[in-house]
Design a protein around this motif. Sequence first.
Motif, PDB file in Angstrom:
ATOM      1  N   ASN A 153     137.591  77.901 -10.046  1.00 34.25           N
ATOM      2  CA  ASN A 153     136.109  78.156  -9.707  1.00 34.25           C
ATOM      3  C   ASN A 153     135.589  78.509  -8.664  1.00 34.25           C
ATOM      4  O   ASN A 153     134.814  78.911  -8.404  1.00 34.25           O
ATOM      5  CB  ASN A 153     135.347  77.050 -10.412  1.00 34.25           C
ATOM      6  CG  ASN A 153     135.702  75.642  -9.535  1.00 34.25           C
ATOM      7  OD1 ASN A 153     136.484  75.478  -8.950  1.00 34.25           O
ATOM      8  ND2 ASN A 153     134.476  74.902  -9.408  1.00 34.25           N
ATOM      9  N   ALA A 154     136.616  78.159  -7.699  1.00 35.26           N
ATOM     10  CA  ALA A 154     136.220  78.166  -6.175  1.00 35.26           C
ATOM     11  C   ALA A 154     135.805  79.789  -5.728  1.00 35.26           C
ATOM     12  O   ALA A 154     134.907  80.030  -5.076  1.00 35.26           O
ATOM     13  CB  ALA A 154     137.339  77.849  -4.947  1.00 35.26           C
ATOM     14  N   PRO A 155     136.319  80.730  -6.268  1.00 38.73           N
ATOM     15  CA  PRO A 155     136.134  82.199  -5.938  1.00 38.73           C
ATOM     16  C   PRO A 155     134.822  82.538  -6.524  1.00 38.73           C
ATOM     17  O   PRO A 155     134.147  83.547  -5.834  1.00 38.73           O
ATOM     18  CB  PRO A 155     137.384  82.988  -6.558  1.00 38.73           C
ATOM     19  CG  PRO A 155     138.410  82.030  -6.621  1.00 38.73           C
ATOM     20  CD  PRO A 155     137.748  80.658  -6.846  1.00 38.73           C
ATOM     21  N   PHE A 156     134.220  81.699  -7.455  1.00 40.74           N
ATOM     22  CA  PHE A 156     132.903  82.012  -8.011  1.00 40.74           C
ATOM     23  C   PHE A 156     132.006  81.097  -7.529  1.00 40.74           C
ATOM     24  O   PHE A 156     130.819  81.148  -7.852  1.00 40.74           O
ATOM     25  CB  PHE A 156     133.134  82.108  -9.423  1.00 40.74           C
ATOM     26  CG  PHE A 156     134.139  82.830 -10.032  1.00 40.74           C
ATOM     27  CD1 PHE A 156     134.070  84.473 -10.123  1.00 40.74           C
ATOM     28  CD2 PHE A 156     135.554  82.525 -10.219  1.00 40.74           C
ATOM     29  CE1 PHE A 156     135.074  85.184 -10.404  1.00 40.74           C
ATOM     30  CE2 PHE A 156     136.581  83.175 -10.660  1.00 40.74           C
ATOM     31  CZ  PHE A 156     136.304  84.614 -10.973  1.00 40.74           C
ATOM     32  N   ALA A 157     132.107  80.333  -6.596  1.00 40.35           N
ATOM     33  CA  ALA A 157     130.988  79.453  -6.062  1.00 40.35           C
ATOM     34  C   ALA A 157     129.938  80.162  -5.706  1.00 40.35           C
ATOM     35  O   ALA A 157     130.021  81.051  -5.010  1.00 40.35           O
ATOM     36  CB  ALA A 157     131.456  78.613  -4.913  1.00 40.35           C
TER      37      ALA A 157
END
Lengths: 448, 382
Positions: A153-157
């Motif tokens: 999920n980090a790349p879409f934070a």
Amino acid sequence: MTSRTLAPVLAGLLLGWSGTAAAQHDEFLQFSGQHNLATSTAFPAALGENGERLFINLPSLHVYGGSDFLQLGEAKEILDGGQIPAALVDGVLDRLDRRNYAFAGGEISPLAFGYQFRKKEKELFTLSMTWTEQAAAQLVFGEYLPRVAWEGNAPFAGTRLDLGPIEGNVFLRREFGIGAAFPILSEEKMSMRAGFRTKFFMSSAAAHVRPTQAELFTASDGSQIDYDLLIKAQLAGSSSPNPMAMNGSGVGIDFGTSLRWTNGLSFDVALNDLGYMRYGSKVVTRTFEGERVFEGFELDDPAAGIDKDDIGRFNDYFQTESTPGGSFRTSLGTRLQMRGSYALKAYDIKGRSYDQHAFHLAYVQGFGDAGNSTIQPIITGAYVYTVANVLELGATVGYAYKDVDAGAFFSVRGGPFRFGLGSGDITGLVLNSNKASADASMRMSMAF
Amino acid sequence: MYPAVPYGPPHTKRGRPAAKNPIKTIRMNNGMPTGRRSWTGTLLAAAAVLGLGSCQFAVDEITAPSWQPDILAPIAKSSMEIGDLSQLAVFDASTYVTATHFGVLPGVVGNDAQRRTGVNIGPYTFDWLEDIVGLDAGEATVRLKIKNELPVGVAEGARLVVRQSNTGQAVVSFDLKDDLAAFGRLVDSASFQNVAFVSGLEFWLEDLNVSPEQGEVIDPGMGMQIDAQVEITGIRSVDVASEASLNFSDTTELGIDLVEDLDQYSMDGEFRLKVSNGFPFGGRLTGIFLAADGVTPLDNLSPDPIEIAIPSVGGNGEAVESKETIISIPVDRSRLEMLQNAAFLGFDAEIYAPSSPDVLRANGSRSFDLQLIADFQFTINP
């Protein structure tokens, strides 16, 4: 899904790309002139238009599979190399769209009959009785669910993600049809027919994942994760599969009309599979639901730290429910089919007229994604050359699922017996290209 | 609250190395999966194979690539309000009052011993936290316990008064509900709403009606044990003197059993401790992980001492707004292994007040919030 469940599904889909099927609709029966009874399953008004009196369809088969995200060459690379390269996964993810499809299925027609009733050698009407065993699976999913699963999920934070759609349906069903077609207008230069087919279905098993609500938001600094999930799957007969069981039934109707001009032009239109399936036996409804703004496990005593009990509480944030009983309905996969044709006539050695050169343009538009039907428009052009009213050679070019494909078929007749093979999408198999689907069809029939 | 972007914008992908190890193996036999399978899978496979005929494959198993998701997620949080400061909430005072304070001399109580009225005893000082100059609370409960070793009774009608030491102003008082018999015991209490104290607190027992019992003997030094307690709940504010500081050290046992679960993953990233400080104080923390012997140091909690910044302070001594501090605690494979071996965390901590204004006020409407956030790239190679 456990790995034991996942494995055959994955293998089945991969095998599907490697050897079977492109379009969910059999191009063969749309364009061949030798298998009239089969053609009438796509265009009911076409039944009996060839002037034959008795029709018998022998066991025939159509299988298909494909997707709009995994290319055939990639499937082969996986099967040949024995591993899924990370770069391949990245490539597939980059290709994903708002709605992504994977489908596979098959139809077997063990036997079908047709008979034309005449008065003074003039057709009154033609009746048909068909029997088809159908199996289909379709999965529709959005772009971000697999991306988040793979990349985290980090790349879409900082971005609110719609993880949907998550839809799917699988079924095994048996179709019995009774059809009729009849001339309604016969002018000097033009004739018109109408036809319909009522169908009754028995289904031993089905699964239906309803359109799903799934949203995910991760704050840019990671301080909170918002999620809103509601996944609802309805299953019938999945616990103890028995092909002969009847856990669902349904009714449907196909109807259409055809126009023929003596100058070789013709037009067919049909609305097929208007109806529904109702599953009322061995039904289980499973829901997975959760909505929360998660900011971490609440610790009364930070010094005590976080333990497995805290993690265990995470399950409390979701409600998983399995409710036996009840019933559910699904669409049959209603679709509009149209075909415009132009044919140049010739005469065989017995003086019978036949379409030596036939040009077709067909359009299929489904009204829902349901097993063997899709809202993705399918447009196909075809050319069919018939040699001496015996050998039929066809080539097709189609556009479906953002992909252009080419197919071919042949059919040969010897007396009353006809046999044909074809595919709506053979380019992937022949050229090892980036095609994403394939199909194959085999037809056997007799007509007198 | 957040912009609704149905299908978010393009994002930058983090680079990841090529596949290393398989994570999942799908065993196949002559192109067909082996083992128990669901009917949906069987259906798909059967449909595929029907059209496939005699296709053969070069491999009999398929391995997936290593999986490297980037995870950014809150793990735990805790919030401390001024009302949670239980160590500030109880003040005790204890004294032993001899007979002379009641006007009774040691020896045999004679026949002429008279009853005395209006006797006051006090003051007796409550304990008080250094540098705390004021407290405001929603409720205070005052308790009194007397163990009487004297042959002297105290009639009903006495009063307990709690006063500020510097001004003598009575803050709370209540009449004792019962009398105290000779050689008897008394327990009484009362609750008060909306109380405020400044530093220095004492209590008095007033209007005692004392009745010596004739013929009894009073030894020298004999008296009454008097214990009083003020328990405050619902603290709304605490006033602290400028430049006050509180230092403490401790060693706490670690119970990080999650580390065992994380051990199967290769992970690289950091834990992020997000501190939101709504109080007008700062803090400094140094931690060190210790081995099972409680002595051997293994690693520091953080490369540098953890500093909790002081928010901006207004003229009234209150924090203008919460001050956010983010502390990074890097974690990699070696650190995970260290955590597995660590049994204790020893720490030195200091809480300090700024030099101005003279009095700092920790307001009950503010809080001290901690949040632990994980930001890791996992490489999953089970």
